[in-house]
Design an enzyme around this catalytic site. Sequence first.
Site, PDB file in Angstrom:
ATOM      1  N   THR A  29     -44.694   2.049  31.767  1.00  0.00           N
ATOM      2  CA  THR A  29     -44.372   3.247  32.562  1.00  0.00           C
ATOM      3  C   THR A  29     -44.236   2.866  34.031  1.00  0.00           C
ATOM      4  O   THR A  29     -44.992   2.018  34.517  1.00  0.00           O
ATOM      5  CB  THR A  29     -45.496   4.294  32.390  1.00  0.00           C
ATOM      6  OG1 THR A  29     -45.511   4.708  31.017  1.00  0.00           O
ATOM      7  CG2 THR A  29     -45.270   5.522  33.266  1.00  0.00           C
ATOM      8  N   GLY A  30     -43.293   3.528  34.705  1.00  0.00           N
ATOM      9  CA  GLY A  30     -43.148   3.294  36.141  1.00  0.00           C
ATOM     10  C   GLY A  30     -41.752   2.801  36.477  1.00  0.00           C
ATOM     11  O   GLY A  30     -40.904   2.604  35.599  1.00  0.00           O
ATOM     12  N   THR A  32     -40.684  -0.063  37.560  1.00  0.00           N
ATOM     13  CA  THR A  32     -40.303  -1.418  37.122  1.00  0.00           C
ATOM     14  C   THR A  32     -40.093  -1.427  35.606  1.00  0.00           C
ATOM     15  O   THR A  32     -39.095  -1.987  35.114  1.00  0.00           O
ATOM     16  CB  THR A  32     -41.389  -2.442  37.527  1.00  0.00           C
ATOM     17  OG1 THR A  32     -41.802  -2.168  38.868  1.00  0.00           O
ATOM     18  CG2 THR A  32     -40.857  -3.858  37.449  1.00  0.00           C
ATOM     19  N   GLY A  86     -45.344  -2.653  34.224  1.00  0.00           N
ATOM     20  CA  GLY A  86     -45.589  -2.954  35.632  1.00  0.00           C
ATOM     21  C   GLY A  86     -47.079  -2.929  35.940  1.00  0.00           C
ATOM     22  O   GLY A  86     -47.919  -2.755  35.055  1.00  0.00           O
ATOM     23  N   LYS A  98     -53.849  -0.794  37.266  1.00  0.00           N
ATOM     24  CA  LYS A  98     -52.724  -0.004  36.813  1.00  0.00           C
ATOM     25  C   LYS A  98     -53.101   1.475  36.889  1.00  0.00           C
ATOM     26  O   LYS A  98     -54.267   1.810  36.994  1.00  0.00           O
ATOM     27  CB  LYS A  98     -52.364  -0.371  35.365  1.00  0.00           C
ATOM     28  CG  LYS A  98     -51.665  -1.736  35.278  1.00  0.00           C
ATOM     29  CD  LYS A  98     -51.200  -2.081  33.880  1.00  0.00           C
ATOM     30  CE  LYS A  98     -50.397  -1.027  33.207  1.00  0.00           C
ATOM     31  NZ  LYS A  98     -49.206  -0.556  33.961  1.00  0.00           N
ATOM     32  N   GLU A 107     -51.343   3.343  28.439  1.00  0.00           N
ATOM     33  CA  GLU A 107     -50.982   1.937  28.692  1.00  0.00           C
ATOM     34  C   GLU A 107     -52.061   1.008  28.131  1.00  0.00           C
ATOM     35  O   GLU A 107     -51.763   0.027  27.454  1.00  0.00           O
ATOM     36  CB  GLU A 107     -50.801   1.707  30.196  1.00  0.00           C
ATOM     37  CG  GLU A 107     -49.542   2.371  30.743  1.00  0.00           C
ATOM     38  CD  GLU A 107     -49.421   2.330  32.248  1.00  0.00           C
ATOM     39  OE1 GLU A 107     -48.298   2.460  32.735  1.00  0.00           O
ATOM     40  OE2 GLU A 107     -50.435   2.189  32.943  1.00  0.00           O
TER      41      GLU A 107
HETATM   42  C1  5RP Z   1     -48.299   3.575  35.581  1.00  0.00           C
HETATM   43  C2  5RP Z   1     -48.531   2.168  35.965  1.00  0.00           C
HETATM   44  C3  5RP Z   1     -47.384   1.420  36.525  1.00  0.00           C
HETATM   45  O1  5RP Z   1     -47.140   0.319  35.730  1.00  0.00           O
HETATM   46  C4  5RP Z   1     -47.718   0.992  37.903  1.00  0.00           C
HETATM   47  O2  5RP Z   1     -48.042   2.152  38.643  1.00  0.00           O
HETATM   48  C5  5RP Z   1     -46.555   0.261  38.556  1.00  0.00           C
HETATM   49  O3  5RP Z   1     -45.507   1.147  38.757  1.00  0.00           O
HETATM   50  P1  5RP Z   1     -44.195   0.709  39.539  1.00  0.00           P
HETATM   51  O4  5RP Z   1     -43.497  -0.285  38.700  1.00  0.00           O
HETATM   52  O5  5RP Z   1     -43.428   2.006  39.699  1.00  0.00           O
HETATM   53  O6  5RP Z   1     -44.639   0.161  40.872  1.00  0.00           O
HETATM   54  O7  5RP Z   1     -49.593   1.618  35.839  1.00  0.00           O
HETATM   55  O8  5RP Z   1     -49.478   4.176  35.134  1.00  0.00           O
END
Ligand code: 5RP
Length: 226
Positions: A29-30, A32, A86, A98, A107
């Site tokens: 999720t996110g 990336t 990510g 995370k 996750e």
């Molecule tokens: C979501 C997460 C994401 O992996 C983490 O916040 C990184 O996000 P991004 O790739 O948008 O920086 O842990 O719960």
Amino acid sequence: MSDLEALKKEAALRAVALVESGMRVGLGTGSTAKYAIEELGRKLSSGELSGIVGVATSEASDALARQVGIPVEPLDPRPLDIAIDGADEIAPNLDLIKGLGGALLREKLTEVQARRFVVIADHTKLVERIGEKSALPIEIARFGFLSTIERLREVLPAGRLRQNGAQPYVTDNGNYIFDAQIPAGQDSDALERTLKGTLGVVDTGLFLGMAERAFVAAPDGVTELT
Ligand code: 5RP
């Protein structure tokens, strides 16, 4: 696409290159992980991959996966071949924070079942110690949350309930999130044990000893950390 977005995509593509036909894949999720999901969808529709099944770590990733043509199944006790996600912080030993995106519980439940958990990030996520830059998200039950926060403040005094406008932020699981600062010198394993033993805590954003490798993209290239 900004330079940082291009780096996130570069890291994501390196991880997706590890996915083979027929694999069950944990979908992170996110911003990336989004690039990884899109690339998996592209590879499925171009025929470069077939027979992939995704297990999504959030409602948002579930929706994106279906949109790009990845069949999605719920998490069941079978192991996943790989999970790609990510992170908010990556320490030199691949311990992670995370959950800034709010999906930490799904996750962790998903990634702990993966034979290979591969992290994707841009270089801004690298830290020398966990908690250096990011707050630690802690998912807590809504019922009695003020009491849970009081208990948490005995361990981590600096922190606040995550807000969504004027209301508390609610996770996909119907819980709240308390974002806490980790004091320098804090032992991550001891902290995780204490937090998991705190009544009202559902789970924490500390992902310790879970990641197998990380692809970290910087302007001068992608580094693979193991
Ligand atoms: C979501 C997460 C994401 O992996 C983490 O916040 C990184 O996000 P991004 O790739 O948008 O920086 O842990 O719960």
